[in-house]
Each structure stands twice: as C-alpha cells, then as structure tokens.
Design a protein around this motif. Structure first.
Motif, PDB file in Angstrom:
ATOM      1  N   VAL A   1       0.845  -1.194   0.000  1.00 12.00           N
ATOM      2  CA  VAL A   1       0.000   0.000   0.000  1.00 12.00           C
ATOM      3  C   VAL A   1       0.881   1.245   0.000  1.00 12.00           C
ATOM      4  CG1 VAL A   1      -1.714   1.288   1.341  1.00 12.00           C
ATOM      5  CG2 VAL A   1      -1.854  -1.198   1.199  1.00 12.00           C
ATOM      6  N   ALA A   2       0.526   2.228  -0.863  1.00 11.58           N
ATOM      7  CA  ALA A   2       1.267   3.493  -0.925  1.00 11.58           C
ATOM      8  C   ALA A   2       1.002   4.295   0.349  1.00 11.58           C
ATOM      9  CB  ALA A   2       0.838   4.294  -2.146  1.00 11.58           C
ATOM     10  N   MET A   3       2.034   4.990   0.803  1.00 14.78           N
ATOM     11  CA  MET A   3       1.896   5.809   2.013  1.00 14.78           C
ATOM     12  C   MET A   3       2.864   6.979   1.936  1.00 14.78           C
ATOM     13  SD  MET A   3       3.704   3.134   4.624  1.00 14.78           S
ATOM     14  CE  MET A   3       4.510   4.134   5.832  1.00 14.78           C
ATOM     15  N   LYS A   4       2.565   8.032   2.674  1.00 12.37           N
ATOM     16  CA  LYS A   4       3.454   9.195   2.728  1.00 12.37           C
ATOM     17  C   LYS A   4       4.475   8.992   3.835  1.00 12.37           C
ATOM     18  CE  LYS A   4       1.011  12.604   0.370  1.00 12.37           C
ATOM     19  NZ  LYS A   4       1.606  12.942  -0.863  1.00 12.37           N
ATOM     20  N   ILE A   5       5.725   9.316   3.518  1.00  9.85           N
ATOM     21  CA  ILE A   5       6.791   9.301   4.522  1.00  9.85           C
ATOM     22  C   ILE A   5       7.088  10.755   4.837  1.00  9.85           C
ATOM     23  CG2 ILE A   5       9.170   8.640   5.021  1.00  9.85           C
ATOM     24  CD1 ILE A   5       8.759   6.320   2.995  1.00  9.85           C
ATOM     25  N   ALA A   6       6.946  11.127   6.100  1.00 10.50           N
ATOM     26  CA  ALA A   6       7.070  12.517   6.518  1.00 10.50           C
ATOM     27  C   ALA A   6       8.474  13.069   6.293  1.00 10.50           C
ATOM     28  CB  ALA A   6       6.706  12.640   7.999  1.00 10.50           C
ATOM     29  N   ALA A   7       8.546  14.380   6.089  1.00  6.03           N
ATOM     30  CA  ALA A   7       9.831  15.060   5.987  1.00  6.03           C
ATOM     31  C   ALA A   7      10.547  14.943   7.328  1.00  6.03           C
ATOM     32  CB  ALA A   7       9.618  16.525   5.638  1.00  6.03           C
ATOM     33  N   SER A   8      11.873  14.887   7.283  1.00  6.76           N
ATOM     34  CA  SER A   8      12.629  14.775   8.534  1.00  6.76           C
ATOM     35  C   SER A   8      14.036  15.317   8.342  1.00  6.76           C
ATOM     36  CB  SER A   8      12.699  13.316   8.997  1.00  6.76           C
ATOM     37  OG  SER A   8      13.414  12.543   8.064  1.00  6.76           O
ATOM     38  N   ASN A   9      14.710  15.526   9.442  1.00  3.26           N
ATOM     39  CA  ASN A   9      16.109  15.935   9.426  1.00  3.26           C
ATOM     40  C   ASN A   9      16.958  14.726   9.784  1.00  3.26           C
ATOM     41  OD1 ASN A   9      15.665  18.662   8.837  1.00  3.26           O
ATOM     42  ND2 ASN A   9      15.180  19.087  10.961  1.00  3.26           N
ATOM     43  N   LYS A  10      18.090  14.611   9.113  1.00  2.22           N
ATOM     44  CA  LYS A  10      19.014  13.497   9.369  1.00  2.22           C
ATOM     45  C   LYS A  10      20.395  14.069   9.645  1.00  2.22           C
ATOM     46  CE  LYS A  10      16.447  10.240   6.611  1.00  2.22           C
ATOM     47  NZ  LYS A  10      15.461  10.005   7.588  1.00  2.22           N
ATOM     48  N   LEU A  11      21.139  13.407  10.510  1.00  2.55           N
ATOM     49  CA  LEU A  11      22.510  13.809  10.784  1.00  2.55           C
ATOM     50  C   LEU A  11      23.427  13.031   9.853  1.00  2.55           C
ATOM     51  CD1 LEU A  11      24.331  15.569  12.555  1.00  2.55           C
ATOM     52  CD2 LEU A  11      24.538  13.645  14.114  1.00  2.55           C
ATOM     53  N   ALA A  12      24.168  13.768   9.037  1.00  3.35           N
ATOM     54  CA  ALA A  12      25.076  13.142   8.073  1.00  3.35           C
ATOM     55  C   ALA A  12      26.515  13.359   8.509  1.00  3.35           C
ATOM     56  CB  ALA A  12      24.855  13.740   6.697  1.00  3.35           C
ATOM     57  N   PHE A  13      27.361  12.389   8.197  1.00  6.99           N
ATOM     58  CA  PHE A  13      28.784  12.491   8.497  1.00  6.99           C
ATOM     59  C   PHE A  13      29.554  12.380   7.194  1.00  6.99           C
ATOM     60  CE2 PHE A  13      32.893  10.407   9.319  1.00  6.99           C
ATOM     61  CZ  PHE A  13      33.467  11.369  10.122  1.00  6.99           C
ATOM     62  N   ALA A  14      30.457  13.321   6.982  1.00  8.87           N
ATOM     63  CA  ALA A  14      31.332  13.285   5.807  1.00  8.87           C
ATOM     64  C   ALA A  14      32.764  13.178   6.316  1.00  8.87           C
ATOM     65  CB  ALA A  14      31.157  14.546   4.972  1.00  8.87           C
ATOM     66  N   PRO A  15      33.429  12.065   6.067  1.00 12.05           N
ATOM     67  CA  PRO A  15      34.795  11.903   6.573  1.00 12.05           C
ATOM     68  C   PRO A  15      35.769  12.857   5.892  1.00 12.05           C
ATOM     69  CG  PRO A  15      34.204  10.069   5.159  1.00 12.05           C
ATOM     70  CD  PRO A  15      32.979  10.899   5.314  1.00 12.05           C
ATOM     71  N   ALA A  16      36.767  13.292   6.643  1.00 12.48           N
ATOM     72  CA  ALA A  16      37.819  14.155   6.104  1.00 12.48           C
ATOM     73  C   ALA A  16      38.754  13.326   5.232  1.00 12.48           C
ATOM     74  CB  ALA A  16      38.597  14.798   7.245  1.00 12.48           C
ATOM     75  N   LYS A  17      39.468  13.999   4.355  1.00  9.96           N
ATOM     76  CA  LYS A  17      40.401  13.319   3.460  1.00  9.96           C
ATOM     77  C   LYS A  17      41.434  12.519   4.259  1.00  9.96           C
ATOM     78  CE  LYS A  17      43.590  14.066  -0.393  1.00  9.96           C
ATOM     79  NZ  LYS A  17      44.480  13.016  -0.020  1.00  9.96           N
ATOM     80  N   ALA A  18      41.917  13.071   5.364  1.00  9.53           N
ATOM     81  CA  ALA A  18      42.921  12.369   6.181  1.00  9.53           C
ATOM     82  C   ALA A  18      42.362  11.040   6.707  1.00  9.53           C
ATOM     83  CB  ALA A  18      43.363  13.258   7.337  1.00  9.53           C
ATOM     84  N   LEU A  19      41.098  11.042   7.121  1.00 13.76           N
ATOM     85  CA  LEU A  19      40.492   9.798   7.614  1.00 13.76           C
ATOM     86  C   LEU A  19      40.312   8.804   6.478  1.00 13.76           C
ATOM     87  CD1 LEU A  19      39.203   8.116   9.856  1.00 13.76           C
ATOM     88  CD2 LEU A  19      37.067   9.326   9.429  1.00 13.76           C
ATOM     89  N   LYS A  20      39.853   9.283   5.318  1.00 11.36           N
ATOM     90  CA  LYS A  20      39.704   8.396   4.155  1.00 11.36           C
ATOM     91  C   LYS A  20      41.038   7.787   3.761  1.00 11.36           C
ATOM     92  CE  LYS A  20      36.674  11.370   1.922  1.00 11.36           C
ATOM     93  NZ  LYS A  20      36.108  11.926   0.687  1.00 11.36           N
ATOM     94  N   ASP A  21      42.094   8.619   3.767  1.00 13.64           N
ATOM     95  CA  ASP A  21      43.424   8.125   3.414  1.00 13.64           C
ATOM     96  C   ASP A  21      43.900   7.071   4.403  1.00 13.64           C
ATOM     97  OD1 ASP A  21      43.406   9.825   1.241  1.00 13.64           O
ATOM     98  OD2 ASP A  21      44.743  11.314   2.142  1.00 13.64           O
ATOM     99  N   THR A  22      43.625   7.266   5.683  1.00 15.84           N
ATOM    100  CA  THR A  22      44.016   6.305   6.718  1.00 15.84           C
ATOM    101  C   THR A  22      43.297   4.971   6.498  1.00 15.84           C
ATOM    102  OG1 THR A  22      44.424   8.039   8.328  1.00 15.84           O
ATOM    103  CG2 THR A  22      44.032   5.855   9.207  1.00 15.84           C
ATOM    104  N   LEU A  23      42.014   5.038   6.155  1.00 19.19           N
ATOM    105  CA  LEU A  23      41.236   3.815   5.957  1.00 19.19           C
ATOM    106  C   LEU A  23      41.632   3.076   4.685  1.00 19.19           C
ATOM    107  CD1 LEU A  23      37.673   5.083   6.911  1.00 19.19           C
ATOM    108  CD2 LEU A  23      39.165   3.639   8.273  1.00 19.19           C
ATOM    109  N   ASN A  24      42.058   3.821   3.682  1.00 23.77           N
ATOM    110  CA  ASN A  24      42.360   3.216   2.382  1.00 23.77           C
ATOM    111  C   ASN A  24      43.836   3.141   2.064  1.00 23.77           C
ATOM    112  OD1 ASN A  24      39.606   2.809   1.550  1.00 23.77           O
ATOM    113  ND2 ASN A  24      39.471   5.035   1.468  1.00 23.77           N
ATOM    114  N   GLY A  25      44.687   3.482   3.047  1.00 22.19           N
ATOM    115  CA  GLY A  25      46.111   3.545   2.778  1.00 22.19           C
ATOM    116  C   GLY A  25      46.871   2.359   3.139  1.00 22.19           C
TER     117      GLY A  25
END
Length: 92
Positions: free
Chosen positions: A68-92
């Motif tokens: 059944v189709a239904m409406k999903i209400a608007a909401s706020n979400k907390l997003a995290f964007a990793p810094a380049k240094a953290l990405k490099d550490t994880l992928n290095g």
C-alpha cells in the motif's frame, strides 16, 4: 563495535584520567555535537570529518508487507562526511 565506555576507557588510559572523568568528556563531546545539530549548525573536526544536518523532503513510499502506498514525513538526518585524512588512513 566500539562503545562509549570502551572509548572512555582508552582515553582514561592514554591521558591518565579516571574512567569517570573520561566518560564525562566523551559524553560532553557527543552532547556538543548533538546541540550543534539541533541548532542546525555543522560540527567540523579537523582530520576526522564533519557532522551536518540534512533535510529530507516528504516522499511517497510503500509498505513492504502490503504494498500500500503511504506518505513518509519530511525529517532531518545527521550526516557524516569523513575528512580526506580519515579516508586516506582507511584506504592507505
């Protein structure tokens, strides 16, 4: 998975603090990030990343059980964007 208590234990050992002091510091950091997010502000931690609030608009969805189709209400979400240094550490 790492818990708040495990983070606090590691900080206590590294900084020569009691576990209670370290836990209070960890909880305070999380509270500051939460308070900033409530106010709509971005929290930037150099070499780690940024926490920011993203608004998601109302949208149409479907109940997976009934289809059944239904409406999903608007909401706020907390997003995290990793810094380049953290990405490099994880992928290095």
């Amino acid at each position: 998975m790492t818990t708040t208590n495990e983070i606090a234990d590691k900080i206590a050992a590294d900084q020569n603090l009691t576990k209670a002091q370290a836990k209070a510091i960890v909880e305070s950091v999380f509270k500051q990030i939460t308070d900033a997010a409530k106010a709509g502000a971005e929290t930037s931690i150099p070499s780690f990343g940024k926490f920011k609030v993203k608004a998601t608009p109302e949208r149409e969805g479907r109940n997976p059980a009934t289809g059944v189709a239904m409406k999903i209400a608007a909401s706020n979400k907390l997003a995290f964007a990793p810094a380049k240094a953290l990405k490099d550490t994880l992928n290095g």
